[in-house]
Design a protein around this motif. Sequence first.
Motif, PDB file in Angstrom:
ATOM      1  N   ASN A 179       0.837  -1.218   0.000  1.00 46.11           N
ATOM      2  CA  ASN A 179       0.000   0.000   0.000  1.00 46.11           C
ATOM      3  C   ASN A 179       0.868   1.263   0.000  1.00 46.11           C
ATOM      4  N   LYS A 219       2.029   1.850  -3.268  1.00 48.72           N
ATOM      5  CA  LYS A 219       0.941   2.109  -4.223  1.00 48.72           C
ATOM      6  C   LYS A 219       0.382   3.524  -4.101  1.00 48.72           C
ATOM      7  N   ARG A 275     -12.635   1.326   0.141  1.00 44.65           N
ATOM      8  CA  ARG A 275     -11.550   1.940  -0.623  1.00 44.65           C
ATOM      9  C   ARG A 275     -11.813   3.428  -0.690  1.00 44.65           C
ATOM     10  N   LEU A 276     -10.746   4.198  -0.557  1.00 45.39           N
ATOM     11  CA  LEU A 276     -10.959   5.645  -0.558  1.00 45.39           C
ATOM     12  C   LEU A 276     -10.715   6.242  -1.949  1.00 45.39           C
ATOM     13  N   HIS A 277      -9.989   5.503  -2.682  1.00 44.60           N
ATOM     14  CA  HIS A 277      -9.585   6.088  -3.964  1.00 44.60           C
ATOM     15  C   HIS A 277     -10.135   5.258  -5.102  1.00 44.60           C
ATOM     16  N   GLY A 281      -6.995  -1.971  -6.810  1.00 48.28           N
ATOM     17  CA  GLY A 281      -7.136  -2.654  -5.501  1.00 48.28           C
ATOM     18  C   GLY A 281      -8.514  -3.223  -5.296  1.00 48.28           C
ATOM     19  N   THR A 282      -8.593  -4.052  -4.326  1.00 49.66           N
ATOM     20  CA  THR A 282      -9.859  -4.724  -4.037  1.00 49.66           C
ATOM     21  C   THR A 282     -10.501  -4.222  -2.737  1.00 49.66           C
ATOM     22  N   GLY A 283      -9.764  -3.517  -1.967  1.00 48.80           N
ATOM     23  CA  GLY A 283     -10.299  -3.038  -0.661  1.00 48.80           C
ATOM     24  C   GLY A 283     -10.305  -4.128   0.416  1.00 48.80           C
ATOM     25  N   LEU A 301      -6.198  -4.275   3.739  1.00 51.51           N
ATOM     26  CA  LEU A 301      -6.102  -3.862   5.156  1.00 51.51           C
ATOM     27  C   LEU A 301      -6.986  -4.715   6.079  1.00 51.51           C
TER      28      LEU A 301
END
Length: 886
Positions: A791, A794, A840-842, A848-850, A853
């Motif tokens: 992350n 990224k 996901r924030l972006h 990404g898959t969210g 984290l």
Amino acid sequence: MSNPQSIMEAELESIRDQVFSLPVRPAPAGATLEFSEDEVRILVLAPTGQDAALTTSFLTDAGFQSCACRTMYDLALKVEGGCAAIVVAEESLSTTSVEVLLKMLARQPSWSDIPIVLITSGGEMTQDSLRRLKVFGPGGNVTLLERPFRPMTLANTIEAALRARRRQYQVRDLLKERDTVLTSINDAFVTVDCQWRYTYVNEKAAELARMPREKMLGRNLWELFPQHIGSPVYNDLRRALAEQRIYHFEQFIENQNRWLDVRVYPSLRGLSILSADITERKEAEQLLEEQACQQQQLYQFVERLNRTESLNEVYDAALNTIQAALQSDRASILLFDQAGVMRFKAWRRLSDGYRQAIEGHSPWERGETDPLPLTIEDVQAAVLDEPLRRAIEEEGIRALAFIPLVYHGSLLGKFMIYYDEPHAFAPEELQLAQTIANQLAFGVERKRAQQELTRAKDRLASDLAGMTRLQNLSSRFVRQGDLQGLLEEIVDVAMVITGADKGNLQMCDSDSNALVLTAHRGFEQPFLDFFLRVDEDETFSACAAARASGERIVVEDVAQSPVFAGKPALDVLLAAGVRAVQSTPLFSRSGRLLGMLSTHFGVPHRPADRELRLLDVLARQAADFVERARADEALHEAQEEVRQHAEQLEKEVAARTAELSEMNSQLEAFVYSIAHDLRAPLRSMQAFSTILLDQYAPRLDHTAQDFARRIVRSAESMDALVLDLLAYGRVARAEMSLCTVDVQNTWNTALAQNEQIVQEKNALIETAVPLPRVIAHETMLGQVLANLLSNALKFTRPGVKPRIRFWGEPASDGLRLWIEDNGIGIAREHQDRIFRVFERLHGPAYAGTGIGLSIVRKGVERMGGQVGVESVPGKGSRFWVELPKG
Ligand code: ADP
């Protein structure tokens, strides 16, 4: 007659013996040893005047005093006047004249043996002359002088007669002297011969024997006094005679009540016995001895008094002394009681009946100031109340004395001495009795004072004990503790304060106003059952009475009190051994009755005022305590209710949480299985789309090909998502064993996994070494660090060279690992959200898959750790992972 010479010698010797050691008066002044003329004259009796004249003139010429006698009568008369010798011619001795001569000689005193010179006619003795000569007997002091004789012969004969006569005079004088001595002494003197016949008895001896001297002289001692035969005196006298030893002893003459000091001097002729009356001396000695003995007894009494521990010992010592010193058969001590009644305190040999009959009787009033001893020498002769006399006589008492016990002028009581026979009380006896009485009164008062002191000390000690208990109790009240224990302690303290045998505490039931027995000491079940609850309408007990009056009740004797009269409670109390009781109400500060504190006594009793005052202090404390304890109890109950409520809530929450987590895990399992199942159709979509592009491309226009490519991309994206979901599911469900993990190794693995992108982005990686060890699952930790690193690489800012730092530091519960980037950052409000699945924030700018984290958080939690982030948007983020130290 025996040889006059030897008689005289023996007589002299005997007289010397007898007067030996006697007090002798000195001879009177001017006494002479010269003899009188008569005593030295020679009486001459001759038948013819010529003969007589011739003889006398011859004798006178020869230097002798001589006197011619005319007749035998004349001679006899002159002999009475005294003479040294008699010269008689044989012819003068006619029968009648011889008788006259013999009578005259017989009258001579014992010492006198007049020498007789008998002038005989010479030649053959005629019958007549022989008879005449014989009249003087064989022992006669007669010298024969035969005619014719030479004048010289007569002179020699007369000379010899005179010498003999002079010796007789000496004996006479000695005898006279002896008599003078013996008469002059005050002691009794007797002599007895070897046949125990009295040969001499002086006046004093006759007086002692209570017999005239004449009756004693010549009589046998043992015939006169046969009662002494076999006695020690008898034996001593016999031994004195037999062994010729001087004996000295003291003898008590019972019928005369006299003491004699007897000295016995033996001689061959018998005994001389000198008896001095030493009665006075003896009595004086005896008196002295008795006084010494009494002094000794008094001394011992005083000494014992000093050592006595109790009044009873005082009485005992006094009775011993009274009986020993006054020789009484019985004795008793009586003292006035509080009501002024004379009561027996101690006694010897008095029956119960007698004491009961006599108790209370006193010859003096209590306040009498100068009571004198009273004596009754013979009960039968005394003037007495009839019942009193009867009681005394029935007891077998004949004489008695009342001796007052006075201390500092106040009459305490008396002691009594009793005799079984009539008894004359001598002044010395009464004096002694009073001395003993003084000592006794002093002893009694001192012991009473000591006892009072001890009682005062005990009272002080008990007050102190009560105060101390009160004090301790107060501190216990402050500290608080178990209510029941404290209530019992209150009862204990109340008992100590009032000196009670038993006690209890009742609490007032606020609803019914009943007194409920809550704490107790010393009671058995029947009492406890009976008094378990005293309802408001009950009136039979002290506590009920105290409740009704609102004040303390003291019942000094339950058997006499109207409170219990005729009530069943009385029997219960008596059976429980209660004779007195006090009940003190406990009131709240606002005046509400809280309870009742009672103490009980085994004998009729009233607690002292100071005890009741202390009890009031205790009651106030106890009431305050009870009130506060009740408030505490209510508070405690409320708190308990709240606590139980919270507990219930907690339980419910926990149940809900468990339910939710169960649902969660079911959901996770469901998602996992769906994800797993989704992969097959995805793979088909991918495969068929790829086949379409590869094999049917010429037949498809651009749009169709574009669609086919989009299907392939979507399928790939979908597969990535499904793989991530499966990864998450594994993290959530996999078995996980923890061990010490070297973070350096794990970090290196994570770097290796991301090496390509590091290079692509030309990122700067800073690692703070050395890195610590933690407790973790190595693969899981590797996955966590790889996700965080990925992350960081990224979410970089365009045109900014990525710079990533990794380090470890101690944290409160273990170790914290930090990964810091200089990327785009995360707004504060989103910092929690990003750890949830699919958050996901972006947008598509960052692939990404969210789920990354979510896996991080799940994995860290499963390793017992925590995860978080600190971030400033546009500046960078710092993710931390906290794990136990390895
Ligand atoms: P993905 O990375 O697949 O989007 P993650 O679960 O890893 O999913 O991350 C969730 C979201 O958190 C990201 O989409 C991103 O918006 C934000 N994020 C994660 N890491 C960073 C980071 N280092 N800097 C900024 N934003 C981040």
